[in-house]
Design a protein around this motif. Structure first.
Motif, PDB file in Angstrom:
ATOM      1  N   THR A  98       0.880 -12.979   3.033  1.00 26.33           N
ATOM      2  CA  THR A  98      -0.557 -12.737   3.834  1.00 26.33           C
ATOM      3  C   THR A  98      -1.588 -12.903   2.839  1.00 26.33           C
ATOM      4  O   THR A  98      -2.479 -13.295   2.861  1.00 26.33           O
ATOM      5  N   ASN A 107      -2.645 -16.250   3.303  1.00 27.99           N
ATOM      6  CA  ASN A 107      -3.349 -16.151   4.376  1.00 27.99           C
ATOM      7  C   ASN A 107      -2.425 -16.568   5.752  1.00 27.99           C
ATOM      8  O   ASN A 107      -3.067 -17.173   6.571  1.00 27.99           O
ATOM      9  N   HIS A 141       0.567 -15.645   8.343  1.00 26.90           N
ATOM     10  CA  HIS A 141       1.185 -14.196   9.003  1.00 26.90           C
ATOM     11  C   HIS A 141       2.424 -14.517   9.612  1.00 26.90           C
ATOM     12  O   HIS A 141       2.693 -14.311  11.089  1.00 26.90           O
ATOM     13  N   LYS A 151       0.607  -9.888  11.679  1.00 25.22           N
ATOM     14  CA  LYS A 151      -0.690 -10.315  11.301  1.00 25.22           C
ATOM     15  C   LYS A 151      -1.237  -8.914  11.031  1.00 25.22           C
ATOM     16  O   LYS A 151      -1.823  -8.085  11.801  1.00 25.22           O
ATOM     17  N   HIS A 193      -4.871  -7.852   9.479  1.00 29.07           N
ATOM     18  CA  HIS A 193      -6.190  -8.196   9.218  1.00 29.07           C
ATOM     19  C   HIS A 193      -7.129  -7.165   9.596  1.00 29.07           C
ATOM     20  O   HIS A 193      -6.994  -6.391  10.384  1.00 29.07           O
ATOM     21  N   ASP A 213      -1.150  -6.939  14.471  1.00 31.72           N
ATOM     22  CA  ASP A 213      -0.552  -7.537  15.491  1.00 31.72           C
ATOM     23  C   ASP A 213       0.672  -8.391  15.562  1.00 31.72           C
ATOM     24  O   ASP A 213       0.939  -8.459  14.422  1.00 31.72           O
ATOM     25  N   GLY A 225       2.516 -11.604  14.653  1.00 32.73           N
ATOM     26  CA  GLY A 225       2.393 -12.663  13.635  1.00 32.73           C
ATOM     27  C   GLY A 225       2.137 -14.026  14.396  1.00 32.73           C
ATOM     28  O   GLY A 225       2.247 -14.204  15.478  1.00 32.73           O
ATOM     29  N   ASP A 226       1.888 -14.888  13.524  1.00 32.86           N
ATOM     30  CA  ASP A 226       1.709 -16.471  13.907  1.00 32.86           C
ATOM     31  C   ASP A 226       2.965 -16.959  13.973  1.00 32.86           C
ATOM     32  O   ASP A 226       3.800 -16.927  13.423  1.00 32.86           O
TER      33      ASP A 226
END
Length: 311
Positions: free
Chosen positions: A150, A154, A156, A160, A162, A178, A180-181
């Protein structure tokens, strides 16, 4: 003359005459007829009504995982940009810079590009798909790796983490944790049985990247099975993330207590160690529940090798 008639009168003047106006309207109707499928009831299936035969007639390039109107439009725009950059010249500095960058990318050899990719991946701690890294998988600490990735790129995976404005109190910022991507769109991973071809292409892409990055002797002999495991795990992640995951405001201390297998202080310190942020047990965090709880349970029953290869 009332206002309605006056507006219509101005409209007719602007178009030229009534005949031109009618022709213009007819032409627009013809264009809509090409787009819309009037044989479909829009109340039954608006997507098919609005897309007409595009779904069945559009040809998806073999190298694309997904294909829709946006991708098709992007291809057209990119083709036009290529023609502009390759066939034109200009004294404008902005154009020269764009053209120079474009040709620099084209002139790079495959080895140049893979070397740069290797540097990037090694900077994030290396890729664990090659067999040489799997020996240390049992000691793999995924939260720390997520924090490092991260911070470095950047990106995730899994989670995530942030900082955003606190939606409950706009006068402060808080940390959010949250889901992740995902690499693939969630709707594909949530319904894999309906997207077999896309997932096969995704698998080929991962395998191809591994073979491009590493020599044959460094690639796992079970590469196909390894990638299958990764995709299966991603499908599980997508289904967890798609559930009703309302955020819950907790403190760092409460988060550690609820997920006692994770040293969140160390994770957050890795993220913010050069930002001068002081961390305390009572710092508020907005956490997506029950995603975090389900994720920690899933990771307990998942082989460490799968987790480290995903990251």
């Amino acid at each position: 003359m009332n206002s309605t008639f006056y507006c219509l009168y101005l409209l007719l003047i602007s178009v030229g005459n009534l005949g031109n106006l009618v022709n213009s309207i007819d032409k627009q109707e013809l264009e809509f007829e090409k787009i819309l499928n009037s044989s479909i009831n829009p109340c039954t299936n608006f997507y098919k009504f609005s897309c007409k035969d595009w779904i069945s007639t559009a040809e998806k390039p073999s190298y694309e995982i997904l294909w829709n109107h946006w991708h098709a439009s992007a291809n057209i725009i990119n083709a036009k940009l290529r023609r502009i950059l390759e066939r034109n010249s200009s004294e404008m500095q902005s154009f020269k810079k764009a053209q120079s960058m474009y040709f620099a990318c084209l002139n790079a050899t495959r080895e140049d590009r893979t070397d740069e990719l290797a540097l990037l991946i090694n900077g994030m701690g290396g890729w664990f798909l090659p067999k040489i890294h799997c020996k240390v998988a049992s000691q793999y600490r995924w939260p720390m790796k997520v924090a490092q990735i991260t911070k470095f790129a950047n990106i995730h995976p899994l989670l995530k983490m942030h900082v955003e404005v606190d939606f409950e109190n706009g006068s402060r910022h808080i940390l959010y944790v949250d889901s992740g991507d995902l690499v693939m769109p969630a709707y594909i991973l949530e319904h894999p049985e309906s997207h077999i071809q896309e997932l096969l292409q995704y698998k080929e892409w991962i395998i191809g990247t591994a073979k491009l990055m590493y020599s044959t002797e460094k690639i796992s002999l079970n590469l196909n099975e390894d990638v299958d495991d990764i995709i299966t795990f991603e499908i599980q992640l997508a289904k967890l993330a798609s559930a009703d995951n309302k955020r819950k405001l907790v403190t760092i201390a409460e988060l550690i207590e609820k997920t006692n297998s994770i040293d969140w202080f160390h994770v957050f310190k890795t993220l913010f160690d050069d930002a001068g942020v002081e961390l305390a047990g009572n710092n508020p965090i907005a956490v997506s529940w029950p995603f975090i709880e389900k994720l920690t349970e899933l990771l307990k029953i998942t082989k460490p090798t799968i987790i480290c290869k995903l990251n």
